[in-house]
Motif scaffolding. Structure first.
Motif, PDB file in Angstrom:
ATOM      1  N   ARG A   1       0.839  -1.216   0.000  1.00  8.10           N
ATOM      2  CA  ARG A   1       0.000   0.000   0.000  1.00  8.10           C
ATOM      3  C   ARG A   1       0.867   1.256   0.000  1.00  8.10           C
ATOM      4  N   GLU A   2       1.919   1.233   0.827  1.00  8.41           N
ATOM      5  CA  GLU A   2       2.821   2.399   0.885  1.00  8.41           C
ATOM      6  C   GLU A   2       3.540   2.587  -0.445  1.00  8.41           C
ATOM      7  N   GLU A   3       3.974   1.488  -1.030  1.00  5.74           N
ATOM      8  CA  GLU A   3       4.691   1.559  -2.313  1.00  5.74           C
ATOM      9  C   GLU A   3       3.759   2.084  -3.421  1.00  5.74           C
ATOM     10  N   THR A   4       2.497   1.643  -3.369  1.00  2.00           N
ATOM     11  CA  THR A   4       1.512   2.095  -4.371  1.00  2.00           C
ATOM     12  C   THR A   4       1.287   3.600  -4.257  1.00  2.00           C
ATOM     13  N   ALA A   5       1.185   4.081  -2.996  1.00  2.00           N
ATOM     14  CA  ALA A   5       0.982   5.524  -2.783  1.00  2.00           C
ATOM     15  C   ALA A   5       2.189   6.297  -3.317  1.00  2.00           C
ATOM     16  N   GLU A   6       3.382   5.760  -3.095  1.00  2.00           N
ATOM     17  CA  GLU A   6       4.608   6.417  -3.559  1.00  2.00           C
ATOM     18  C   GLU A   6       4.644   6.456  -5.101  1.00  2.00           C
ATOM     19  N   ALA A   7       4.321   5.316  -5.734  1.00  2.00           N
ATOM     20  CA  ALA A   7       4.323   5.266  -7.206  1.00  2.00           C
ATOM     21  C   ALA A   7       3.276   6.220  -7.787  1.00  2.00           C
ATOM     22  N   SER A   8       2.117   6.319  -7.135  1.00  3.93           N
ATOM     23  CA  SER A   8       1.050   7.230  -7.603  1.00  3.93           C
ATOM     24  C   SER A   8       1.527   8.674  -7.531  1.00  3.93           C
ATOM     25  N   LYS A   9       2.329   8.974  -6.475  1.00  8.67           N
ATOM     26  CA  LYS A   9       2.879  10.327  -6.308  1.00  8.67           C
ATOM     27  C   LYS A   9       3.896  10.620  -7.420  1.00  8.67           C
ATOM     28  N   VAL A  10       4.739   9.640  -7.706  1.00  5.27           N
ATOM     29  CA  VAL A  10       5.746   9.807  -8.766  1.00  5.27           C
ATOM     30  C   VAL A  10       5.050  10.145 -10.092  1.00  5.27           C
ATOM     31  N   LEU A  11       3.954   9.439 -10.386  1.00  6.35           N
ATOM     32  CA  LEU A  11       3.272   9.631 -11.676  1.00  6.35           C
ATOM     33  C   LEU A  11       2.276  10.793 -11.635  1.00  6.35           C
ATOM     34  N   ASN A  12       2.003  11.291 -10.419  1.00  6.19           N
ATOM     35  CA  ASN A  12       1.125  12.461 -10.252  1.00  6.19           C
ATOM     36  C   ASN A  12      -0.290  12.219 -10.804  1.00  6.19           C
ATOM     37  N   ILE A  13      -0.814  11.012 -10.533  1.00  8.26           N
ATOM     38  CA  ILE A  13      -2.167  10.700 -11.015  1.00  8.26           C
ATOM     39  C   ILE A  13      -3.222  11.318 -10.092  1.00  8.26           C
ATOM     40  N   SER A  14      -4.456  11.418 -10.603  1.00 10.24           N
ATOM     41  CA  SER A  14      -5.518  12.122  -9.863  1.00 10.24           C
ATOM     42  C   SER A  14      -6.203  11.244  -8.818  1.00 10.24           C
ATOM     43  N   ILE A  15      -6.449   9.988  -9.148  1.00  6.45           N
ATOM     44  CA  ILE A  15      -7.090   9.101  -8.173  1.00  6.45           C
ATOM     45  C   ILE A  15      -6.505   7.698  -8.297  1.00  6.45           C
ATOM     46  N   ARG A  16      -6.563   6.947  -7.202  1.00  8.44           N
ATOM     47  CA  ARG A  16      -6.218   5.526  -7.253  1.00  8.44           C
ATOM     48  C   ARG A  16      -7.120   4.810  -6.249  1.00  8.44           C
ATOM     49  N   GLU A  17      -7.832   3.805  -6.718  1.00  8.99           N
ATOM     50  CA  GLU A  17      -8.706   3.043  -5.833  1.00  8.99           C
ATOM     51  C   GLU A  17      -8.367   1.569  -5.961  1.00  8.99           C
ATOM     52  N   ASN A  18      -8.772   0.810  -4.943  1.00 10.22           N
ATOM     53  CA  ASN A  18      -8.533  -0.640  -4.972  1.00 10.22           C
ATOM     54  C   ASN A  18      -9.856  -1.356  -4.708  1.00 10.22           C
ATOM     55  N   LEU A  19     -10.228  -2.270  -5.588  1.00  9.87           N
ATOM     56  CA  LEU A  19     -11.509  -2.986  -5.455  1.00  9.87           C
ATOM     57  C   LEU A  19     -11.435  -4.120  -4.425  1.00  9.87           C
ATOM     58  N   LYS A  20     -10.233  -4.441  -3.976  1.00 13.87           N
ATOM     59  CA  LYS A  20     -10.024  -5.458  -2.931  1.00 13.87           C
ATOM     60  C   LYS A  20     -10.669  -6.805  -3.251  1.00 13.87           C
ATOM     61  N   ILE A  21     -10.560  -7.199  -4.506  1.00 15.36           N
ATOM     62  CA  ILE A  21     -10.926  -8.559  -4.898  1.00 15.36           C
ATOM     63  C   ILE A  21      -9.785  -9.456  -4.404  1.00 15.36           C
ATOM     64  N   ALA A  22     -10.106 -10.693  -4.024  1.00 21.00           N
ATOM     65  CA  ALA A  22      -9.034 -11.589  -3.557  1.00 21.00           C
ATOM     66  C   ALA A  22      -8.030 -11.844  -4.678  1.00 21.00           C
ATOM     67  N   ASP A  23      -6.743 -11.727  -4.341  1.00 22.92           N
ATOM     68  CA  ASP A  23      -5.679 -11.976  -5.324  1.00 22.92           C
ATOM     69  C   ASP A  23      -5.787 -13.425  -5.815  1.00 22.92           C
ATOM     70  N   GLY A  24      -5.664 -13.624  -7.115  1.00 26.97           N
ATOM     71  CA  GLY A  24      -5.790 -14.962  -7.681  1.00 26.97           C
ATOM     72  C   GLY A  24      -7.221 -15.329  -8.045  1.00 26.97           C
ATOM     73  N   LYS A  25      -8.177 -14.433  -7.729  1.00 27.04           N
ATOM     74  CA  LYS A  25      -9.605 -14.727  -7.980  1.00 27.04           C
ATOM     75  C   LYS A  25     -10.248 -13.647  -8.848  1.00 27.04           C
TER      76      LYS A  25
END
Ligand SMILES: [Zn+2]
Length: 234
Positions: free
Chosen positions: A53-77
């Motif tokens: 989660r922290e890494e995702t927030a950092e990458a989003s900051k690097v790319l300066n995107i407007s929004i990022r959301e996570n649907l929290k579907i189980a990984d692999g499903k």
């Protein structure tokens, strides 16, 4: 909030790997870009959901995107079902993107295939008024994005078009390196995987150069379109 571009990815870091340079370029051109991740990648061999989660927030900051959301579907499903298609329709109607990007529909990871199919269905059904959805207690308006394009993950395809990312290749690599638990880092002793192998970073650069050369540029990112694309000759 209306977005110009909405990108769907099975796992945090997929969007950066597949089209981080294009994202940085679109943002530099003043376009609003958002990313929706389907899962929190809890099956990854390295790192934890919290570190990711922290890494995702950092990458989003690097790319300066407007929004990022996570649907929290189980990984692999990540598979097509009414519930997840409806969740994606709600996001398309909420953000009204003009262009949507999804993973290419054949890949090594089954979740990438699932995400691709879900997005294609949702892009179609989002335009139908008899498919009703609600957001914050209100009925949503229909929305049909103008285009759906696919970005490349592991398996290759003959591109429908290539975006010149020469000016934004460094930003892409910086956004990828933000996922420090996942990729090669001489200071981290994680498990050696397909993506933490130091050769993977070399491969990313080689691929960007390979597709860059096809359009006589330094670095490029390939995309696929199922619909034929109009071109102005001059
Ligand atoms: Zn992935």
């Amino acid at each position: 909030m209306n977005l110009d571009i909405l990108i769907f990815a099975a796992h945090p870091d997929d969007a950066e790997l597949g089209m981080g340079g294009t994202i940085a370029k679109l943002v530099a051109e003043g376009k609003s870009v958002g990313i929706i991740d389907f899962t929190e990648a809890e099956l990854s061999s390295n790192g934890t959901v919290e570190s990711r989660r922290e890494e995702t927030a950092e990458a989003s900051k690097v790319l300066n995107i407007s929004i990022r959301e996570n649907l929290k579907i189980a990984d692999g499903k990540v598979k097509v079902n009414d519930e997840v298609v409806s969740a994606v329709i709600k996001l398309l109607r909420k953000y009204k993107p003009r262009v949507v990007f999804a993973p290419y529909f054949n890949d090594r990871h089954p979740d990438h295939i699932g995400a691709s199919k879900i997005v294609k269905e949702a892009v179609f059904f989002s335009g139908l008024k008899k498919i009703e959805t609600e957001f914050e207690g209100e009925n949503q308006q229909t929305h049909r994005p103008y285009k759906l394009y696919y970005y490349m993950q592991t398996y290759e395809f003959t591109p429908s078009f290539i975006i010149d990312i020469s000016e934004h290749f460094e930003a892409k690599m910086k956004s990828v390196r933000a996922y420090k638990s996942q990729f090669y880092n001489p200071n981290e002793k994680g498990e050696l995987t397909f993506i933490s192998d130091p050769k993977f970073i070399n491969f990313l650069e080689a691929r960007a150069k390979h597709y860059g050369f096809q359009i006589r540029k330094e670095h490029g990112e390939p995309f696929f379109s199922e619909e034929t694309i109009e071109l102005e000759i001059i």
